[in-house]
Scaffold this motif. Structure first.
Motif, PDB file in Angstrom:
ATOM      1  N   GLY A 160       0.808  -1.212   0.000  1.00 43.02           N
ATOM      2  CA  GLY A 160       0.000   0.000   0.000  1.00 43.02           C
ATOM      3  C   GLY A 160       0.842   1.264   0.000  1.00 43.02           C
ATOM      4  O   GLY A 160       0.317   2.359  -0.122  1.00 43.02           O
ATOM      5  N   THR A 190      -3.858  -2.077  -1.975  1.00 43.04           N
ATOM      6  CA  THR A 190      -2.848  -2.956  -2.555  1.00 43.04           C
ATOM      7  C   THR A 190      -3.021  -3.120  -4.067  1.00 43.04           C
ATOM      8  O   THR A 190      -2.322  -3.893  -4.691  1.00 43.04           O
ATOM      9  N   ARG A 296       2.004 -10.466   1.528  1.00 42.80           N
ATOM     10  CA  ARG A 296       1.703  -9.116   2.030  1.00 42.80           C
ATOM     11  C   ARG A 296       1.644  -9.126   3.551  1.00 42.80           C
ATOM     12  O   ARG A 296       2.197  -8.241   4.215  1.00 42.80           O
ATOM     13  N   LEU A 418      -5.855  -1.522   4.010  1.00 40.52           N
ATOM     14  CA  LEU A 418      -5.082  -2.686   4.436  1.00 40.52           C
ATOM     15  C   LEU A 418      -5.395  -3.101   5.879  1.00 40.52           C
ATOM     16  O   LEU A 418      -5.488  -2.258   6.762  1.00 40.52           O
TER      17      LEU A 418
END
Ligand code: ADP
Length: 424
Positions: A160, A190, A296, A418
């Motif tokens: 992000g 993202t 991630r 996120l």
């Protein structure tokens, strides 16, 4: 068994220009690699002979040798030796960039070293090529700037974010480049398709600041910039690539594995920009959606808890009334509902105040350098990130996970899409 009782790994002898590729797939597996003789490197970082390097689940690695070597690999993994690699193409690119750096160093009419952007669809090895070129530059005594515009699988800060980093040492094996004082801008999603207007603004600002910093650092200015991009190369994704190329004033675009993209860029880039088509490595592994999500999560965990060198984040409560939380981008409205002279897309870069509440649970908040909503928050860079681990509605407090001890600086917080579930 080896003398000390440890099970000995399997030995592999590699000829010159070959690579050993392996993938650690089993859960909780630890694969140990040792260079026994000769010379070898992983994505441009040289291995130290006799040192044991460990790789955890999810690692996808190629150990390449220019001269030939013997390697030992211990633990369960999928592995094979490949003799066909595109490393010679990548080395040639490095040699051309190095010539441009020498020109910038020695000729008074050349103002700076090469600015190179690496583009291509997902999973073609863009990040890996960036890493190889940066490592080779550093091994020649250069200090290039690494810019990462990939908000999904980028290597700077957390997903992000986009950012820039001065690279002074080769990437650590299994870790990446040292992130001391990176310049970070928060996008908060993202995928760039979530808000391309915001992304355009951030890329423009990042480019401006990178150019300013190059002006102030002669060695970096001569070394140039390597820019990684995201794998969305159609429609708005393509327009964003063109915008980034213009903003960063790129000299070289390396296109990995896609002739269509190469043709489009050759047509659309100004004459002085060199567009080069490069093959992808047969070793680059396609990553599933689940793998990407896991990667991630790993990056966020790494941000708060460290990897090989553990970090100890702080956890503390903050009062709702002490926080200034905003998000960027209001829900889209049709143009007909907008005030006169404004388009719906202007909404996408609008600052919207966020009331704290259960909606914040597990969300990441970016700590802006902007102190108040009157400042230009969108184009302010980010000091760091915190994560909301609990929301107490009765007492009107949030519990946050933070790399720094309390108190939080009195600046604006930006809500990210996120989320991170802290399982520690
Ligand atoms: P992209 O940036 O284009 O999405 P990456 O550079 O991240 O692609 O590469 C995808 C994955 O493939 C990474 O996990 C990387 O470690 C792995 N990889 C890259 N090159 C090789 C190779 N030659 N052999 C084995 N794995 C590789």
């Amino acid at each position: 068994m080896a003398e000390d009782g440890e099970p000995k790994g399997k030995e592999y002898v590699l000829e010159a220009d070959a690579e050993l590729r392996f993938e650690v797939e089993n859960k909780n597996e630890n694969v140990i690699l040792t260079l026994k003789s000769g010379y070898a490197e992983i994505f441009g970082t040289e291995l130290v002979r006799g040192k044991a390097y460990s790789f955890k689940t999810g690692a996808k690695i190629a150990v390449f040798t220019w001269q030939g070597c013997t390697l030992e690999l211990g633990g369960e993994c999928d592995c094979y030796i490949a003799k066909e690699t595109p490393m010679m193409f990548y080395l040639n690119c490095h040699a051309c960039l190095e010539q441009l750096r020498m020109k910038a160093e020695n000729e008074s009419d050349v103002k700076r070293g090469p600015i190179t952007m690496i583009v291509g669809p997902s999973d073609v090895g863009k990040s890996t090529v960036c890493r190889i070129l940066l490592n080779y530059a550093v091994r020649m005594g250069r200090t290039p700037v690494f810019v990462d515009l990939d908000v999904g699988q980028g290597a700077i800060s957390i997903p992000g974010a986009i950012g820039a980093l001065l690279v002074e040492r080769p990437a650590a094996i299994g870790e990446g480049f040292s992130e001391q004082a990176p310049l970070v801008y928060n996008f908060g999603h993202t995928g760039i398709q979530k808000n391309t207007q915001l992304m355009n603004v951030l890329v423009g600002r990042l480019a401006e600041v990178v150019h300013e910093r190059l002006q102030a650092n002669k060695k970096a200015n001569v070394s140039g910039v390597i820019i990684n991009t995201c794998g969305w190369v159609k429609n708005d994704g393509y327009r964003l690539l063109k915008h980034a190329a213009r903003a960063f004033e790129v000299d070289v675009v390396l296109v990995l594995d896609q002739e269509k993209l190469y043709n489009e860029l050759s047509r659309d880039m100004p004459q002085f920009v060199k567009v080069v088509l490069l093959p992808k490595s047969g070793g680059v592994v396609e990553r599933s959606k689940a793998y990407r999500a896991e990667a991630r999560d790993d990056r966020i965990r790494h941000y708060f808890y460290g990897n090989k060198t553990p970090l100890h984040p702080h956890s503390f409560d903050v009062k709702w009334s002490d926080l200034k939380i905003y998000k960027i981008g209001a829900p889209p409205l049709p143009d007909s509902c907008m005030p006169l002279g404004m388009k719906a897309e202007d909404n996408m870069t609008k600052l919207v105040s966020v009331q704290p509440g259960p909606n914040l649970l597990h969300h990441i908040l970016a700590l802006s350098f902007a102190a108040s909503p009157e400042d230009d928050i969108i184009t302010s860079n980010i000091a760091g990130y915190i994560c909301v681990t609990n929301v107490d509605v009765e007492n009107q407090t949030l519990t946050v996970l933070s790399p720094q001890p309390r108190p939080l600086p009195d600046t604006v917080l930006l809500l990210c899409d996120l989320q991170f579930m802290d399982s520690h």
